[in-house]
Design a protein around this motif. Structure first.
Motif, PDB file in Angstrom:
ATOM      1  N   SER A  64      73.003  28.132  46.361  1.00 25.52           N
ATOM      2  CA  SER A  64      72.969  28.315  47.801  1.00 25.52           C
ATOM      3  C   SER A  64      72.629  29.763  48.136  1.00 25.52           C
ATOM      4  CB  SER A  64      74.333  27.943  48.382  1.00 25.52           C
ATOM      5  OG  SER A  64      74.331  28.110  49.771  1.00 25.52           O
ATOM      6  N   GLY A  65      71.829  29.951  49.166  1.00 21.74           N
ATOM      7  CA  GLY A  65      71.437  31.294  49.586  1.00 21.74           C
ATOM      8  C   GLY A  65      70.168  31.787  48.920  1.00 21.74           C
ATOM      9  N   SER A  66      69.654  31.067  47.937  1.00 21.75           N
ATOM     10  CA  SER A  66      68.396  31.448  47.283  1.00 21.75           C
ATOM     11  C   SER A  66      67.230  31.106  48.196  1.00 21.75           C
ATOM     12  CB  SER A  66      68.255  30.705  45.954  1.00 21.75           C
ATOM     13  OG  SER A  66      69.335  30.990  45.105  1.00 21.75           O
ATOM     14  N   LYS A  67      66.143  31.830  48.040  1.00 20.58           N
ATOM     15  CA  LYS A  67      64.972  31.632  48.896  1.00 20.58           C
ATOM     16  C   LYS A  67      63.750  31.295  48.052  1.00 20.58           C
ATOM     17  CE  LYS A  67      67.201  32.662  52.630  1.00 20.58           C
ATOM     18  NZ  LYS A  67      67.645  31.586  53.468  1.00 20.58           N
ATOM     19  N   ALA A  68      62.878  30.441  48.622  1.00 27.90           N
ATOM     20  CA  ALA A  68      61.649  30.048  47.944  1.00 27.90           C
ATOM     21  C   ALA A  68      60.549  29.829  48.975  1.00 27.90           C
ATOM     22  CB  ALA A  68      61.876  28.780  47.134  1.00 27.90           C
ATOM     23  N   ASP A  69      59.325  29.971  48.523  1.00 23.76           N
ATOM     24  CA  ASP A  69      58.154  29.609  49.320  1.00 23.76           C
ATOM     25  C   ASP A  69      57.655  28.263  48.811  1.00 23.76           C
ATOM     26  OD1 ASP A  69      58.382  32.031  50.597  1.00 23.76           O
ATOM     27  OD2 ASP A  69      56.653  32.950  49.606  1.00 23.76           O
ATOM     28  N   ILE A  70      57.263  27.386  49.725  1.00 21.86           N
ATOM     29  CA  ILE A  70      56.796  26.049  49.365  1.00 21.86           C
ATOM     30  C   ILE A  70      55.420  25.835  49.975  1.00 21.86           C
ATOM     31  CG2 ILE A  70      57.239  23.577  49.609  1.00 21.86           C
ATOM     32  CD1 ILE A  70      60.247  24.329  49.799  1.00 21.86           C
ATOM     33  N   LEU A  71      54.467  25.380  49.151  1.00 22.78           N
ATOM     34  CA  LEU A  71      53.106  25.089  49.599  1.00 22.78           C
ATOM     35  C   LEU A  71      52.695  23.719  49.082  1.00 22.78           C
ATOM     36  CD1 LEU A  71      52.513  28.074  50.417  1.00 22.78           C
ATOM     37  CD2 LEU A  71      50.407  27.857  49.147  1.00 22.78           C
ATOM     38  N   LEU A  72      52.034  22.929  49.912  1.00 20.95           N
ATOM     39  CA  LEU A  72      51.455  21.657  49.489  1.00 20.95           C
ATOM     40  C   LEU A  72      49.963  21.721  49.781  1.00 20.95           C
ATOM     41  CD1 LEU A  72      52.006  18.780  48.372  1.00 20.95           C
ATOM     42  CD2 LEU A  72      52.168  18.029  50.749  1.00 20.95           C
ATOM     43  N   LEU A  73      49.154  21.616  48.711  1.00 22.57           N
ATOM     44  CA  LEU A  73      47.701  21.698  48.839  1.00 22.57           C
ATOM     45  C   LEU A  73      47.051  20.411  48.351  1.00 22.57           C
ATOM     46  CD1 LEU A  73      47.048  25.242  47.280  1.00 22.57           C
ATOM     47  CD2 LEU A  73      47.229  24.671  49.695  1.00 22.57           C
ATOM     48  N   ASP A  74      45.946  20.023  49.008  1.00 17.20           N
ATOM     49  CA  ASP A  74      45.143  18.939  48.454  1.00 17.20           C
ATOM     50  C   ASP A  74      44.148  19.545  47.463  1.00 17.20           C
ATOM     51  OD1 ASP A  74      43.101  20.068  49.990  1.00 17.20           O
ATOM     52  OD2 ASP A  74      43.064  18.454  51.451  1.00 17.20           O
ATOM     53  N   VAL A  75      43.358  18.713  46.816  1.00 16.94           N
ATOM     54  CA  VAL A  75      42.457  19.177  45.756  1.00 16.94           C
ATOM     55  C   VAL A  75      41.423  20.161  46.291  1.00 16.94           C
ATOM     56  CG1 VAL A  75      40.723  18.423  44.080  1.00 16.94           C
ATOM     57  CG2 VAL A  75      42.822  17.118  44.364  1.00 16.94           C
ATOM     58  N   GLU A  76      40.873  19.880  47.476  1.00 16.33           N
ATOM     59  CA  GLU A  76      39.853  20.778  48.039  1.00 16.33           C
ATOM     60  C   GLU A  76      40.429  22.168  48.318  1.00 16.33           C
ATOM     61  OE1 GLU A  76      36.586  20.217  48.254  1.00 16.33           O
ATOM     62  OE2 GLU A  76      37.065  18.324  47.265  1.00 16.33           O
ATOM     63  N   GLN A  77      41.627  22.221  48.885  1.00 18.08           N
ATOM     64  CA  GLN A  77      42.248  23.519  49.173  1.00 18.08           C
ATOM     65  C   GLN A  77      42.630  24.236  47.869  1.00 18.08           C
ATOM     66  OE1 GLN A  77      42.275  24.932  52.193  1.00 18.08           O
ATOM     67  NE2 GLN A  77      41.138  23.109  52.788  1.00 18.08           N
ATOM     68  N   LEU A  78      43.008  23.475  46.852  1.00 18.83           N
ATOM     69  CA  LEU A  78      43.316  24.072  45.556  1.00 18.83           C
ATOM     70  C   LEU A  78      42.069  24.705  44.949  1.00 18.83           C
ATOM     71  CD1 LEU A  78      45.401  24.579  43.331  1.00 18.83           C
ATOM     72  CD2 LEU A  78      44.781  22.348  42.375  1.00 18.83           C
ATOM     73  N   LYS A  79      40.925  24.031  45.057  1.00 16.92           N
ATOM     74  CA  LYS A  79      39.661  24.594  44.562  1.00 16.92           C
ATOM     75  C   LYS A  79      39.333  25.896  45.286  1.00 16.92           C
ATOM     76  CE  LYS A  79      37.524  20.226  43.215  1.00 16.92           C
ATOM     77  NZ  LYS A  79      36.472  19.251  43.535  1.00 16.92           N
ATOM     78  N   LEU A  80      39.532  25.922  46.605  1.00 18.72           N
ATOM     79  CA  LEU A  80      39.284  27.148  47.366  1.00 18.72           C
ATOM     80  C   LEU A  80      40.203  28.278  46.895  1.00 18.72           C
ATOM     81  CD1 LEU A  80      38.911  25.769  51.012  1.00 18.72           C
ATOM     82  CD2 LEU A  80      37.109  26.665  49.536  1.00 18.72           C
TER      83      LEU A  80
END
Length: 160
Positions: A64-80
């Protein structure tokens, strides 16, 4: 043509009904869970193939109290992103200790990134909930039933 339509019609009707029944019976709620551990400032990537039904992600960061960044990308955005271009993620959450989101998506591969922003190790518990019918398979069943019905209508109309 009449002989082919007369035989093909019932086969297509039964095949379409079978597809619809299978789609509905498999359309309940499916839950998958996994967890990942990360050292300080480490990033982990997990891939998910999402179908065209409703999908929800629930992510819990421990301790508890820990912080994270979360990203969800599709294949096209991953290629970019790999090419050095700034991607436009489907979901981007910064400095959170958990998340609950339903991404707007198509049937394809997606990559979920979690970056530990804390100065200590964390664990991320990821729950993916898929619910509802897969619409494209239901459309296939409906189309097959329609073709079967049309074949029967053609066979009957040619008989007269």
């Amino acid at each position: 043509m009449n002989h082919l339509a007369k035989r093909l019609g019932p086969v297509l009707l039964v095949a379409g009904l079978t597809i619809i029944i299978a789609c509905i019976s498999a359309g309940g709620e499916q839950v998958t869970k996994n967890s990942v551990s990360m050292m300080a400032n480490e990033t982990r990537a997990m891939h998910y193939y999402l179908h065209d039904n409703d999908v929800q992600f629930v992510i819990e960061i421990i301790p508890s109290g820990s912080k994270a960044d979360i990203l969800l990308l599709d294949v096209e955005q991953l290629k970019l992103a790999v090419e050095g271009v700034q991607p436009k993620p489907l979901v981007e959450l910064k400095g959170v200790d958990g998340a609950d989101f339903k991404p707007q998506h198509d049937r394809e591969l997606y990559v979920l990134f979690i970056r530990n922003m804390s100065d200590h190790g964390i664990s991320a518990y990821i729950t993916r909930i898929s619910s509802g019918i897969q619409r494209d398979i239901a459309y296939l069943g409906i189309g097959t039933i329609t073709l079967g019905f049309l074949s029967l209508v053609i066979a009957i109309s040619e008989r007269k």
